[in-house]
Design a protein around this motif. Sequence first.
Motif, mmCIF file in Angstrom:
data_model
loop_
_atom_site.group_PDB
_atom_site.id
_atom_site.type_symbol
_atom_site.label_atom_id
_atom_site.label_comp_id
_atom_site.label_asym_id
_atom_site.label_seq_id
_atom_site.Cartn_x
_atom_site.Cartn_y
_atom_site.Cartn_z
ATOM 1 N N THR A 110 94.073 83.360 26.494
ATOM 2 C CA THR A 110 94.588 84.680 26.869
ATOM 3 C C THR A 110 93.832 85.791 26.145
ATOM 4 O OG1 THR A 110 96.786 83.771 27.302
ATOM 5 C CG2 THR A 110 96.649 86.139 26.897
ATOM 6 N N GLU A 111 93.511 85.591 24.881
ATOM 7 C CA GLU A 111 92.769 86.607 24.128
ATOM 8 C C GLU A 111 91.380 86.823 24.707
ATOM 9 O OE1 GLU A 111 94.787 85.959 19.691
ATOM 10 O OE2 GLU A 111 92.978 84.857 20.253
ATOM 11 N N ILE A 112 90.705 85.730 25.085
ATOM 12 C CA ILE A 112 89.356 85.851 25.664
ATOM 13 C C ILE A 112 89.414 86.576 27.003
ATOM 14 C CG2 ILE A 112 87.382 84.569 26.572
ATOM 15 C CD1 ILE A 112 88.095 82.342 24.529
ATOM 16 N N ILE A 113 90.384 86.195 27.841
ATOM 17 C CA ILE A 113 90.530 86.853 29.149
ATOM 18 C C ILE A 113 90.823 88.339 28.953
ATOM 19 C CG2 ILE A 113 91.922 86.979 31.249
ATOM 20 C CD1 ILE A 113 92.466 83.944 30.863
ATOM 21 N N ARG A 114 91.762 88.650 28.063
ATOM 22 C CA ARG A 114 92.151 90.041 27.836
ATOM 23 C C ARG A 114 90.958 90.877 27.367
ATOM 24 N NH1 ARG A 114 95.549 89.507 23.694
ATOM 25 N NH2 ARG A 114 97.308 88.988 25.042
ATOM 26 N N THR A 115 90.157 90.325 26.454
ATOM 27 C CA THR A 115 88.993 91.057 25.955
ATOM 28 C C THR A 115 87.998 91.340 27.070
ATOM 29 O OG1 THR A 115 89.224 90.098 23.750
ATOM 30 C CG2 THR A 115 87.060 90.966 24.335
ATOM 31 N N ARG A 116 87.765 90.343 27.916
ATOM 32 C CA ARG A 116 86.794 90.530 29.010
ATOM 33 C C ARG A 116 87.308 91.523 30.044
ATOM 34 N NH1 ARG A 116 83.577 92.105 31.617
ATOM 35 N NH2 ARG A 116 81.814 91.104 32.666
ATOM 36 N N VAL A 117 88.616 91.493 30.318
ATOM 37 C CA VAL A 117 89.196 92.435 31.279
ATOM 38 C C VAL A 117 89.082 93.865 30.748
ATOM 39 C CG1 VAL A 117 91.382 93.202 32.306
ATOM 40 C CG2 VAL A 117 90.728 90.785 32.394
ATOM 41 N N ILE A 118 89.309 94.053 29.467
ATOM 42 C CA ILE A 118 89.191 95.401 28.891
ATOM 43 C C ILE A 118 87.731 95.857 28.894
ATOM 44 C CG2 ILE A 118 89.510 96.767 26.797
ATOM 45 C CD1 ILE A 118 92.083 96.139 28.392
ATOM 46 N N HIS B 299 95.057 70.701 31.528
ATOM 47 C CA HIS B 299 96.332 71.303 31.133
ATOM 48 C C HIS B 299 96.050 72.588 30.367
ATOM 49 C CE1 HIS B 299 100.278 71.849 29.254
ATOM 50 N NE2 HIS B 299 100.750 71.020 30.185
ATOM 51 N N VAL B 300 96.899 73.580 30.562
ATOM 52 C CA VAL B 300 96.669 74.872 29.916
ATOM 53 C C VAL B 300 96.669 74.745 28.400
ATOM 54 C CG1 VAL B 300 99.116 75.534 29.937
ATOM 55 C CG2 VAL B 300 97.338 77.307 29.936
ATOM 56 N N ASN B 301 97.481 73.847 27.851
ATOM 57 C CA ASN B 301 97.485 73.663 26.393
ATOM 58 C C ASN B 301 96.165 73.073 25.899
ATOM 59 O OD1 ASN B 301 100.082 74.633 26.323
ATOM 60 N ND2 ASN B 301 101.060 72.620 26.182
ATOM 61 N N HIS B 302 95.585 72.167 26.690
ATOM 62 C CA HIS B 302 94.302 71.575 26.307
ATOM 63 C C HIS B 302 93.186 72.622 26.368
ATOM 64 C CE1 HIS B 302 91.247 68.611 25.593
ATOM 65 N NE2 HIS B 302 90.666 68.856 26.756
ATOM 66 N N LEU B 303 93.188 73.439 27.431
ATOM 67 C CA LEU B 303 92.190 74.508 27.535
ATOM 68 C C LEU B 303 92.304 75.449 26.345
ATOM 69 C CD1 LEU B 303 90.000 76.056 29.087
ATOM 70 C CD2 LEU B 303 91.835 77.212 30.349
ATOM 71 N N ASN B 304 93.515 75.801 25.995
ATOM 72 C CA ASN B 304 93.724 76.710 24.867
ATOM 73 C C ASN B 304 93.211 76.105 23.567
ATOM 74 O OD1 ASN B 304 94.927 79.338 24.192
ATOM 75 N ND2 ASN B 304 96.297 78.136 22.895
ATOM 76 N N LYS B 305 93.468 74.810 23.372
ATOM 77 C CA LYS B 305 93.015 74.122 22.156
ATOM 78 C C LYS B 305 91.484 74.094 22.086
ATOM 79 C CE LYS B 305 93.425 69.610 19.827
ATOM 80 N NZ LYS B 305 92.003 69.207 19.903
ATOM 81 N N VAL B 306 90.834 73.779 23.212
ATOM 82 C CA VAL B 306 89.372 73.705 23.254
ATOM 83 C C VAL B 306 88.751 75.063 22.940
ATOM 84 C CG1 VAL B 306 87.419 73.463 24.838
ATOM 85 C CG2 VAL B 306 89.219 71.725 24.802
ATOM 86 N N LEU B 307 89.266 76.116 23.574
ATOM 87 C CA LEU B 307 88.690 77.450 23.376
ATOM 88 C C LEU B 307 88.953 77.969 21.970
ATOM 89 C CD1 LEU B 307 89.474 79.100 26.828
ATOM 90 C CD2 LEU B 307 87.358 78.011 26.072
ATOM 91 N N LYS B 308 90.104 77.629 21.431
ATOM 92 C CA LYS B 308 90.413 78.041 20.060
ATOM 93 C C LYS B 308 89.455 77.382 19.081
ATOM 94 C CE LYS B 308 93.309 80.041 17.071
ATOM 95 N NZ LYS B 308 93.529 81.502 16.999
ATOM 96 N N GLU B 309 89.145 76.110 19.310
ATOM 97 C CA GLU B 309 88.211 75.396 18.447
ATOM 98 C C GLU B 309 86.788 75.920 18.613
ATOM 99 O OE1 GLU B 309 88.707 71.352 19.583
ATOM 100 O OE2 GLU B 309 90.505 71.032 18.350
#
Length: 302
Positions: free
Chosen positions: A248-256, A231-241
């Motif tokens: 979204t922040e990680i993806i945005r940084t890599r795209v830039i 689930h997208v919420n679970h992925l977000n929680k794992v990456l935040k931890e």
Amino acid sequence: MIGNSSIEDFYQKATAKLPEGITREIGHFNIFETEKLFEQNSGARMMPYSRRAYYKISLIKGKNRAEYADKVIDIHESALLFATPRIPYHWLPQDDNQSGFFCIFTADFLAKNKAGIVLDDLPIFQPGELPIFQLTQEETDELEYIFRKMYKEMGTDYVYKYDLIRNLVMELIHYGQKLQPASALHVAQSASDRISSLFIELLERQFPLESPQQRLNLRTAKDYADTLAVHVNHLNKVLKETFGRTTTEIIRTRVIQEAKILLKQTDWNISEISFTLGFDDLAHFSNSFKKQTSFTPLAFRS
């Protein structure tokens, strides 16, 4: 221009001779002395920024600069570099006093049935790592001894020489992994660790983008969550931890980061770069880039 580079491309560009009989082996391996094999056609002393179709381990002696994603590392004396087909880098010698060795090999050369490992599972070849290590004189001497053994063995007609060379390549890999901090050698055991590792691998596999017609396959947090079957919420929680940032922040940084590379390393126009990076319109790309870098894409390029 950014592009793939195959084994055949390497030999053609370097005007090096394909070793006799090597194509009969399963996989491919070769080793070179650096000072004897710069760009012989052009005289250039640099390795173009590309994602190569082979693995490479280099012992580089001399003053150099390495560009890896958006990181820059200055090497003052000597370094050990591990390169994979998945992750591009740019190596710029800073003077004419260059020496050392490098070997190239395909994944088949160290296939699991031969070497007992899966290359891309090794910590040294994980996306997100920085596999460039500055060396002491003692480390340089130890590594040069291993490279010279491989170089000498390549000149023999010993029937099992590639089995011996595989062992020496594995010795180089383990040497490099021992140079990594202990934290970088941690093998993911928990579900959260595995999800984080897989996410980073998926993210890095989107790059580099090699033509203006190509477009990112995975662009949103939901795209990655769906691919990972979480689930997208679970992925977000794992990456935040794990990383302290949202998906979204990680993806945005890599795209830039990739936008910076494309702006500096290609002649694509800004609309093409915007499209290939998955932006719906040029204004959205320009605003996002400026928010992350304080520059417009045009100002960054100039």
